[in-house]
Design a protein around this motif. Sequence first.
Motif, PDB file in Angstrom:
ATOM      1  N   ILE A 459       1.071  -1.054  -0.362  1.00  0.00           N
ATOM      2  CA  ILE A 459      -0.533  -0.149   0.111  1.00  0.00           C
ATOM      3  C   ILE A 459       0.894   1.246  -0.028  1.00  0.00           C
ATOM      4  N   ASN A 460       1.940   1.019   0.816  1.00  0.00           N
ATOM      5  CA  ASN A 460       2.765   2.673   0.969  1.00  0.00           C
ATOM      6  C   ASN A 460       4.031   2.400  -0.363  1.00  0.00           C
ATOM      7  N   GLU A 461       3.851   1.243  -0.957  1.00  0.00           N
ATOM      8  CA  GLU A 461       4.862   1.558  -2.398  1.00  0.00           C
ATOM      9  C   GLU A 461       4.153   2.265  -3.279  1.00  0.00           C
ATOM     10  N   LYS A 462       2.767   1.545  -3.484  1.00  0.00           N
ATOM     11  CA  LYS A 462       1.485   2.644  -4.262  1.00  0.00           C
ATOM     12  C   LYS A 462       1.302   3.782  -4.109  1.00  0.00           C
ATOM     13  N   LYS A 463       1.607   4.138  -2.698  1.00  0.00           N
ATOM     14  CA  LYS A 463       1.340   5.220  -1.891  1.00  0.00           C
ATOM     15  C   LYS A 463       1.804   6.521  -2.552  1.00  0.00           C
ATOM     16  N   ALA A 464       3.365   6.674  -1.988  1.00  0.00           N
ATOM     17  CA  ALA A 464       4.610   7.099  -2.525  1.00  0.00           C
ATOM     18  C   ALA A 464       5.001   7.126  -4.010  1.00  0.00           C
ATOM     19  N   ALA A 465       4.336   6.011  -4.854  1.00  0.00           N
ATOM     20  CA  ALA A 465       3.749   6.523  -6.769  1.00  0.00           C
ATOM     21  C   ALA A 465       2.816   7.798  -6.552  1.00  0.00           C
ATOM     22  N   ARG A 466       1.993   7.663  -5.472  1.00  0.00           N
ATOM     23  CA  ARG A 466       1.344   8.517  -5.808  1.00  0.00           C
ATOM     24  C   ARG A 466       1.295   9.917  -5.652  1.00  0.00           C
ATOM     25  N   ASP A 467       1.487  10.372  -4.338  1.00  0.00           N
ATOM     26  CA  ASP A 467       2.096  11.726  -4.288  1.00  0.00           C
ATOM     27  C   ASP A 467       3.126  12.550  -4.833  1.00  0.00           C
ATOM     28  N   LYS A 470       1.473  12.756  -8.130  1.00  0.00           N
ATOM     29  CA  LYS A 470       0.076  14.516  -7.709  1.00  0.00           C
ATOM     30  C   LYS A 470       1.314  15.186  -7.243  1.00  0.00           C
ATOM     31  N   GLU A 471       2.170  15.385  -7.171  1.00  0.00           N
ATOM     32  CA  GLU A 471       3.124  16.824  -6.648  1.00  0.00           C
ATOM     33  C   GLU A 471       3.853  16.961  -8.285  1.00  0.00           C
ATOM     34  N   GLU A 472       4.289  16.218  -9.281  1.00  0.00           N
ATOM     35  CA  GLU A 472       4.845  16.890 -10.588  1.00  0.00           C
ATOM     36  C   GLU A 472       3.437  17.320 -10.398  1.00  0.00           C
ATOM     37  N   GLY A 474       0.458  19.027 -10.510  1.00  0.00           N
ATOM     38  CA  GLY A 474       0.080  20.191  -9.578  1.00  0.00           C
ATOM     39  C   GLY A 474      -1.398  20.121 -10.100  1.00  0.00           C
ATOM     40  N   ALA A 475      -2.064  21.437 -10.751  1.00  0.00           N
ATOM     41  CA  ALA A 475      -2.978  21.729 -11.451  1.00  0.00           C
ATOM     42  C   ALA A 475      -4.305  20.428 -12.017  1.00  0.00           C
ATOM     43  N   THR A 476      -3.290  19.770 -12.827  1.00  0.00           N
ATOM     44  CA  THR A 476      -3.082  18.974 -13.744  1.00  0.00           C
ATOM     45  C   THR A 476      -3.715  17.583 -13.383  1.00  0.00           C
ATOM     46  N   TRP A 477      -3.436  17.214 -11.926  1.00  0.00           N
ATOM     47  CA  TRP A 477      -3.568  15.466 -11.756  1.00  0.00           C
ATOM     48  C   TRP A 477      -5.454  15.358 -12.363  1.00  0.00           C
ATOM     49  N   ASP A 478      -5.157  13.953 -12.152  1.00  0.00           N
ATOM     50  CA  ASP A 478      -6.403  13.382 -12.607  1.00  0.00           C
ATOM     51  C   ASP A 478      -5.897  11.900 -12.092  1.00  0.00           C
ATOM     52  N   GLU A 479      -6.897  12.017 -10.938  1.00  0.00           N
ATOM     53  CA  GLU A 479      -6.921  10.578 -10.045  1.00  0.00           C
ATOM     54  C   GLU A 479      -7.084   9.123 -10.656  1.00  0.00           C
TER      55      GLU A 479
END
Length: 552
Positions: A459-467, A470-472, A474-479
């Motif tokens: 779970i933390n492996e995927k969460k770290a990649a997502r975070d 998401k930071e990179e 920015g406003a264009t983030w699409d979950e």
Amino acid sequence: MTWLQKQNNDIKKKQKLKSMRLKHIGALLTAALVFFACDDTTNTLGMGMLPDSDGMSAHTITFDVTTHSYLADAVYAKTSTGYVGRFTDPEFGAYTSSFLTELNCTDNFKFSETLPPLYEEYYSGDTLKGKGTRVDENVAGLKLILYYSSWFGDSLNACRMSAYELNDRWIQERQDGTKHYRYTDININDYKGTLLGRKAYTAYDATVPDSVRFETDSNDNYTYSPSIVFNLDTEIGQKIYDLNKAYEKGENNYFDNADNFINNVFKGVCIQNDFGDGTILYADRIDLQFQFRFHYVDSLGVALKKKVTDENGQIGEDSIYYGAETLFASTKEVIQANQFANSEKLKEKAEEKNWTYIKSPAGIFTEATLPYDEIYQELSKDTLNSAKLTFTNYNEKNNYKFSMDAPSNVLLLRKQELKSFFEENKVNDNITSFTAAHNSVATNQYTFQNIARLVSTCINEKKAARDKAKEEAGATWDEEAWNKKWNEENPDWNKVLLIPVNISTQSTGTNSTTTTAVEHDLQPSYAKLQGGDPDNGGTKLTLEVTYTRFQE
């Protein structure tokens, strides 16, 4: 009551309340540690500190796990045991096993000048039996001996095996850095050279008398080892002997070490079954044994005469005895490779939907998909204490004379680590790899009591990649788009394999052992497990998760 007294009373009440809260938390933590003593860590999903709350409570929740059979076409098999034979199982079809092995040569090898007698021979008046001089420079006999301690199947089944010398193509293969020869789909036929011999046999040799079979040494250990003996052409032995004599003169370096010997003198042997169905031998060792002729000698080194009293009182010819010695043998220091070839019926079994299988050797694993996304959505603000996963096998009843038992031990491993785990000779770390023994008496299950660290790691492996993404973005983030891309690029991140294995351990003290090796199980075994495709008659397994929730 003065204002100061009131303040003091309020402070005391707050301290008492805080003390009660701490005791309550401490009691819950103690209970959790006792209950989940099999794992020395807790795993927090989304939280790193205990909040200032009115209390906390432990809960249990279950998640569905889906499984299916995973066909293992080949497995990594670094072993010193050679498997040879053919066995047809009514359920899984036929499989044939063959193996090849190199023979080790000790550094700076030279032939012995004297050997003890191969057979006990009576020589009247000889006080120096076994000490002698070589009659000539000729090899008197050459044997290839395959030793085995056990087998699977019919001990009296008539079989035949063939032995071949390895060819030049093997020399190229052994230098391949990928070490493909360690996998069980290696094609033995590619490396077969000259036929050395064929031998008919049964696993249990009924011609061996009990006096030999059950003879023991001074420590009550049996001295008899079942074996299959090939009598080879003495020209092969003579060639090796002559090259060694040239080595002694400095004319080559072929006996400096095992690699030089294998590359230039004798590449090794390939052992195949070519007749019989119903027996698999487990070969422990292969020896190349040389025989030479020697004289018994007296204290001055003069050849002794056979003392024969005939009617004329004449003395017989010089005494001669045969001495034998194993000079080259398969060992862990040289390469040994096994091939397992399964029939199409194994694939048909792996495609069944109502359940799953684990089958060895080189057969079927069970693949499970763990619901990491669902766990995170449900418990992201809680502390994960335990995650229990159980595989239950059916009670199989059959009337087959030689049926396979369930694997004694299994490994639960992230699917994406399958290759590296075995190639790098890893052992279970209880983070992304776990082992369990089959409970054949009480529950008929393989139970992994706590895989919480695996759950939190993934779970933390995927969460770290997502975070990071998401930071990179920015406003264009699409979950939704990112999640789809992640699953496409990491199809195995939430999958584990259940694999039959052999586990080697070493004692580290009183009632304490440590695991030294986890290897693929290469002996026949299987288990039929609950699970499979729920839409086609199968059932879902259950992951039982216990967590701690802090109430705000």
